[in-house]
Design a protein around this motif. Structure first.
Motif, short mmCIF file in Angstrom:
data_model
loop_
_atom_site.label_atom_id
_atom_site.label_comp_id
_atom_site.label_asym_id
_atom_site.label_seq_id
_atom_site.Cartn_x
_atom_site.Cartn_y
_atom_site.Cartn_z
N ALA A 18 0.86 -1.08 -0.24
CA ALA A 18 0.33 0.06 0.15
C ALA A 18 0.10 1.53 0.36
CB ALA A 18 -1.27 0.41 1.20
N ALA A 19 2.50 1.17 0.51
CA ALA A 19 2.95 2.57 0.77
C ALA A 19 2.61 3.47 1.23
CB ALA A 19 3.30 3.00 -1.04
N GLY A 20 1.59 3.60 2.13
CA GLY A 20 1.41 4.44 2.77
C GLY A 20 -0.25 5.17 2.33
N ARG A 21 -1.30 4.42 1.16
CA ARG A 21 -2.23 5.14 1.27
C ARG A 21 -3.38 3.39 1.87
NH1 ARG A 21 -1.21 3.07 -4.73
NH2 ARG A 21 -0.12 1.56 -3.83
N PRO A 22 -4.71 4.54 1.80
CA PRO A 22 -5.25 3.52 3.11
C PRO A 22 -5.40 1.92 2.41
CG PRO A 22 -5.90 6.09 2.75
CD PRO A 22 -4.89 5.62 1.93
N VAL A 23 -6.04 1.68 3.37
CA VAL A 23 -6.65 0.28 2.35
C VAL A 23 -8.15 -0.15 2.66
CG1 VAL A 23 -5.91 -2.65 2.07
CG2 VAL A 23 -4.12 -0.81 2.38
N ARG A 24 -8.41 -0.49 1.34
CA ARG A 24 -10.44 -0.78 2.04
C ARG A 24 -10.33 -2.61 1.70
NH1 ARG A 24 -13.75 1.14 -2.12
NH2 ARG A 24 -13.26 2.98 -0.96
N ARG A 25 -9.24 -3.03 1.56
CA ARG A 25 -9.80 -4.49 1.35
C ARG A 25 -8.68 -5.19 0.51
NH1 ARG A 25 -14.16 -7.42 1.08
NH2 ARG A 25 -15.75 -5.77 0.49
N ALA A 26 -8.74 -6.84 1.93
CA ALA A 26 -7.43 -7.57 1.26
C ALA A 26 -8.05 -8.56 1.24
CB ALA A 26 -6.47 -7.26 2.29
N LYS A 27 -7.03 -9.90 -0.29
CA LYS A 27 -7.53 -11.00 -1.06
C LYS A 27 -6.75 -11.78 -0.51
CE LYS A 27 -9.51 -13.79 -4.41
NZ LYS A 27 -10.29 -13.36 -5.63
N ILE A 28 -6.62 -12.90 0.30
CA ILE A 28 -5.50 -13.87 0.36
C ILE A 28 -6.10 -15.43 0.16
CG2 ILE A 28 -4.37 -12.80 2.55
CD1 ILE A 28 -5.91 -15.07 4.39
N ARG A 29 -5.54 -16.35 0.80
CA ARG A 29 -4.87 -17.74 -0.53
C ARG A 29 -4.35 -18.38 0.84
NH1 ARG A 29 -1.97 -19.78 -3.94
NH2 ARG A 29 -1.57 -18.14 -4.67
N ALA A 30 -5.19 -19.55 1.40
CA ALA A 30 -4.50 -19.82 2.51
C ALA A 30 -4.31 -21.65 1.97
CB ALA A 30 -5.74 -19.38 4.20
N GLY A 31 -3.13 -22.19 2.07
CA GLY A 31 -3.90 -23.55 1.86
C GLY A 31 -4.27 -24.53 3.30
N ALA A 32 -4.79 -25.24 2.99
CA ALA A 32 -6.03 -26.20 3.99
C ALA A 32 -5.26 -26.11 5.92
CB ALA A 32 -6.37 -26.84 3.57
N LEU A 33 -3.77 -26.70 4.94
CA LEU A 33 -2.77 -27.19 6.71
C LEU A 33 -3.04 -26.44 7.49
CD1 LEU A 33 -0.74 -29.86 4.26
CD2 LEU A 33 -3.08 -30.07 5.39
N LEU A 34 -3.37 -24.93 7.03
CA LEU A 34 -2.93 -24.20 8.27
C LEU A 34 -4.19 -24.05 8.86
CD1 LEU A 34 -1.86 -20.89 6.17
CD2 LEU A 34 -0.25 -22.60 7.45
N ALA A 57 -10.12 -2.40 7.37
CA ALA A 57 -10.16 -3.32 5.61
C ALA A 57 -11.01 -4.66 6.45
CB ALA A 57 -9.06 -3.05 5.15
N ALA A 58 -11.25 -5.32 5.05
CA ALA A 58 -12.09 -6.58 4.88
C ALA A 58 -11.32 -7.14 4.69
CB ALA A 58 -13.25 -6.79 4.27
N ILE A 59 -11.53 -8.24 5.20
CA ILE A 59 -10.29 -9.18 4.37
C ILE A 59 -11.12 -10.72 3.88
CG2 ILE A 59 -10.78 -10.73 6.29
CD1 ILE A 59 -6.63 -11.49 5.97
N ASP A 60 -10.88 -10.96 2.63
CA ASP A 60 -10.96 -12.09 1.18
C ASP A 60 -10.37 -13.16 1.60
OD1 ASP A 60 -13.81 -10.28 1.65
OD2 ASP A 60 -12.11 -9.38 -0.72
N MET A 61 -10.90 -14.89 1.76
CA MET A 61 -10.57 -15.88 1.76
C MET A 61 -10.82 -16.97 1.57
SD MET A 61 -8.60 -17.34 5.36
CE MET A 61 -10.22 -18.68 5.92
#
Length: 130
Positions: A18-34, A57-61
């Motif tokens: 983001a380099a200092g800019r405000p974030v509204r949403r983040a999308k992540i990919r998480a492995g099942a073994l986590l 910010a919302a997080i989409d997983m």
């Protein structure tokens, strides 16, 4: 709740992108073994982002499967169950690979008009994914 440690790692990556800019949403990919539980991840992310550029910010997983290989019959399959047995023969002698990744796929930057304190009402970056 190991999600807090994961959320801290995600926040670090979000802040770099983001380099200092405000974030509204983040999308992540998480492995099942986590073994990440989505409601717990949402709560952990909200906790660790307080007072940061990602506050609110919302997080989409998306959970990605691990690869199961049966040592008895040779069957291979994807699975979201970290304690899976072979779906073909029922044997528990399986090898799991993958499914342990945690990847920040994208972020959504807030528009300038959505930033608290922006009285100019300019549109800024309407959407930027990095």
């Amino acid at each position: 709740m190991h999600e807090i440690g994961l959320a801290e790692a995600i926040l670090e990556a979000v802040e770099k992108r983001a380099a200092g800019r405000p974030v509204r949403r983040a999308k992540i990919r998480a492995g099942a073994l986590l073994r990440v539980v989505e409601p717990s991840m949402d709560l952990a992310f909200q906790m660790v982002t307080e007072g940061t550029i990602a506050e609110g910010a919302a997080i989409d997983m998306v959970v990605t499967p691990a690869r199961l290989s049966c040592r008895s019959c040779g069957h291979e399959a994807g699975t979201l169950d970290p304690l899976a047995v072979c779906p073909a023969c029922g044997d528990g002698d399986v090898q799991m690979t993958g499914g342990d990744e945690l990847v920040l796929e994208s972020i959504e930057i807030a528009e300038a008009r959505d930033v608290p304190g922006n009285t100019r009402g300019d549109r800024g970056d309407s959407f930027r994914s990095t």
